[in-house]
Design a protein around this motif. Structure first.
Motif, PDB file in Angstrom:
ATOM      1  N   LYS A 137       0.824  -1.200   0.000  1.00 37.78           N
ATOM      2  CA  LYS A 137       0.000   0.000   0.000  1.00 37.78           C
ATOM      3  C   LYS A 137       0.865   1.261   0.000  1.00 37.78           C
ATOM      4  O   LYS A 137       0.633   2.202  -0.760  1.00 37.78           O
ATOM      5  N   GLN A 182      -6.365 -13.736  -0.519  1.00 42.39           N
ATOM      6  CA  GLN A 182      -7.414 -12.736  -0.795  1.00 42.39           C
ATOM      7  C   GLN A 182      -7.616 -11.730   0.328  1.00 42.39           C
ATOM      8  O   GLN A 182      -7.815 -10.541   0.084  1.00 42.39           O
ATOM      9  N   SER A 183      -7.533 -12.205   1.561  1.00 43.19           N
ATOM     10  CA  SER A 183      -7.829 -11.285   2.666  1.00 43.19           C
ATOM     11  C   SER A 183      -6.771 -10.185   2.794  1.00 43.19           C
ATOM     12  O   SER A 183      -6.988  -9.202   3.486  1.00 43.19           O
ATOM     13  N   TYR A 184      -5.639 -10.347   2.100  1.00 41.17           N
ATOM     14  CA  TYR A 184      -4.594  -9.315   2.162  1.00 41.17           C
ATOM     15  C   TYR A 184      -4.595  -8.427   0.908  1.00 41.17           C
ATOM     16  O   TYR A 184      -3.758  -7.549   0.775  1.00 41.17           O
ATOM     17  N   HIS A 185      -5.515  -8.694   0.006  1.00 37.72           N
ATOM     18  CA  HIS A 185      -5.682  -7.893  -1.218  1.00 37.72           C
ATOM     19  C   HIS A 185      -4.381  -7.680  -1.981  1.00 37.72           C
ATOM     20  O   HIS A 185      -3.998  -6.532  -2.240  1.00 37.72           O
ATOM     21  N   ASP A 191      -1.999  -7.114  -5.001  1.00 37.36           N
ATOM     22  CA  ASP A 191      -2.047  -6.716  -6.414  1.00 37.36           C
ATOM     23  C   ASP A 191      -1.143  -7.698  -7.149  1.00 37.36           C
ATOM     24  O   ASP A 191       0.063  -7.726  -6.906  1.00 37.36           O
TER      25      ASP A 191
END
Lengths: 237, 319
Positions: free
Chosen positions: B208, B241-244, B246
């Protein structure tokens, strides 16, 4: 959580039982109580005899026979409070030594549970120190060892968690306690050491006098017994 | 001895009898009462139950029970246990039991053979003194492969290995040349919050914040599972998925056990299977655009900002 009726059956004496008691002792009561006492005595005997014959209990002894006598040499390490600890700080003490790494999170923790039991056992024995040496000094900072120590309620004045340079710790562990690490074990256990579940007992003169299987439930008691024997021995000398 | 009834019954029966009993009987019963707790204590000592029931209020009855842990529920406040027969109390059955201290189950996992103390009052029931005695139904763990591990110093070129990512695609470490690469080691079933979950959270934070730093775009993150047996590409995809992540920035991957032992072992990674889980230390490695090892974080204490600094430096490395 359970059928309630079976609970009541167990805890409420049958009414008949009470009535008969009120009238003093009759023959069948004598037989009944005589039977209870006899059963009690037989049970007690059955329980006591094996305990006498096998004082270590159901476990086989945790002691590991070794003819190797190794001497704990000089070292300078750091405890989990960030203070320097040298060999001379521990002179004259019996040392109970085990091997830790803070990445240990499963059954290896049991050895530290046993160490905690030993800590309890030797609470009033001021000539004893517990020492946990990290096998993973690259990972284990004093701070991470302090958190690890807190999980076992370690009194860190008497139970020392030591880290330092790998070039100090690994040779120390190798020469005095566990033998050389194996390169094929290095991806499995830090340093590649085998038998990291051992607990060693070092006497006041720095000699490794006994090695125990640190996973055995009986180990605290056995370490306590060995300590007592060594004290007696030093008094006789 | 499968079940050890602890020493309440003798006291209870003596309480019950006291008012009406004559002296001779009282003497006999009392001596039995004294004897029984004596051997009860000894027995529980031998049995590894640790403590006798003397630590309990008198309205609590304790039973020493054997069983198999089936599931841990309610974050450790309940345990589904298939227990053996408890003579005088209940027959063998599977029950959901309350735990009053979640530490009781902290190091246990489904399939563990356990002993525990079942405590009951007239209105309540719970368990404590849970001890693992063995493992059932656990797949017989293959011994770790014999892999000779060589240390790799910072500045050395990272050897090339082929992994499989969460999409099932083969990826080579050499593909990341020209980008700064950070990789760490995890397994998806890892339950210890300060280990793999912290690594994942840190990587998510780095992903992020790196875009906000405007520090360059030639960087990549790689989370490598050392549990290839369980962590299939599908499972890694779901886990990630829960950590999104990219996908152009952060991959999850695994490889043959031997590969991961060699790769991780260069940096001091050690992991040992223990039931379904692993005891393991933590290593996070930053490789520069030239494919050379630049920084190794040796434990789980690094902060996202430190990894970002290392990535930035690794992007700037020239041949």
């Amino acid at each position: 959580m359970k059928p309630a009726e079976s609970f009541q059956l167990k805890h409420q004496p049958a009414p008949r039982f009470n009535r008969r008691l009120a009238g003093g002792i009759s023959l069948d009561q004598l037989i009944l109580y005589g039977g209870i006492v006899l059963c009690t005595l037989v049970t007690a005997l059955v329980m006591l005899i094996p305990a006498r014959l096998n004082p270590a209990g159901v476990d086989a002894s945790a002691s590991i026979s070794t003819t190797v006598s190794r001497h704990l040499g000089d070292f300078s390490l750091t405890n989990c409070n960030g203070q320097s600890v040298t060999r001379s700080n521990l002179n004259g003490h019996f040392l109970i030594v085990n091997f830790v790494f803070t990445g240990c999170s499963l059954s290896c923790l049991r050895v530290n549970d046993r160490m905690a039991e030993i800590q309890q056992l030797v609470t009033n024995q001021n000539d004893v120190r517990l020492v946990s040496l990290t096998i993973d000094p690259a990972s284990d900072t004093p701070q991470s060892l302090a958190r690890f120590a807190a999980r076992f309620n370690a009194d860190t004045n008497r139970w020392l968690f030591l880290t330092g340079a790998q070039s100090t710790l690994h040779p120390l562990i190798e020469k005095t306690f566990l033998g050389p690490g194996k390169s094929e074990l290095r991806g499995v256990v830090p340093g590649g050491f085998a038998n990291t579940d051992r607990i060693a007992l070092v006497d006041q003169h720095g000699e490794v006098r006994a090695m125990f299987n640190g996973l055995k439930s009986s180990v605290a008691r056995e370490v306590g017994d060995k300590l007592a024997a060594l004290r007696k021995e030093s008094l006789q000398q | 001895m499968a079940i050890a009834r602890e020493d309440y019954q003798p006291n209870k029966s003596s309480d019950r009898m006291k008012p009406k009993i004559n002296h001779a009987l009282l003497t006999i019963v009392l001596s039995a009462t004294i004897l029984l707790p004596g051997c009860g204590t000894k027995q529980s000592h031998n049995e590894d139950s640790g403590k006798t029931a003397l630590d309990l209020p008198t309205n609590v009855t304790a039973y020493q029970v054997k069983g198999v842990l089936r599931e841990i529920r309610a974050e450790g406040w309940k345990a589904l246990i298939a227990h053996e027969d408890i003579p005088g109390y209940m027959e063998a059955m599977t029950m959901l039991l309350d735990v009053r201290n979640t530490n009781e189950l902290a190091n246990l996992q489904p399939g563990d053979q356990i002993t525990f103390r079942m405590l009951v009052t007239d209105t309540d029931g719970w368990i404590d003194h849970v001890e693992r005695t063995g493992v059932t139904n656990a797949p017989v763990a293959a011994p770790p492969p014999v892999v000779k591990v060589e240390e790799l110093k910072t500045g050395a070129v990272l050897p090339d290995y082929t992994l499989t990512n969460q999409l099932g695609q083969a990826i080579r470490l050499s593909e990341f040349k020209g980008r700064a690469l950070a990789f760490t080691f995890i397994f998806t079933r890892c339950p210890f919050p300060t280990f793999c979950p912290r690594m994942n959270n840190n990587f998510a934070e780095v992903q992020k914040l790196m875009s906000q730093r405007q520090a360059g775009t030639n960087w990549h993150l790689l989370s490598i599972s050392f549990d290839p047996e369980f962590d299939t590409p599908e499972r890694m995809a779901i886990h990630s998925q829960s950590y999104h992540p990219d996908p152009t920035r952060w991959s999850f991957a695994t490889a043959a056990d031997e590969t991961i032992r060699k790769l991780g072992g260069m940096f001091g990674l050690a992991y040992a299977r223990d039931g379904a889980l692993f005891s393991h230390n933590v290593r996070t490695v930053v490789v520069d655009v030239q494919g050379r090892v630049q920084t190794v974080f040796n434990n789980n204490e690094w902060k996202p900002s430190e990894l970002m600094d290392a990535l930035e430096a690794a992007m700037k490395q020239q041949p």
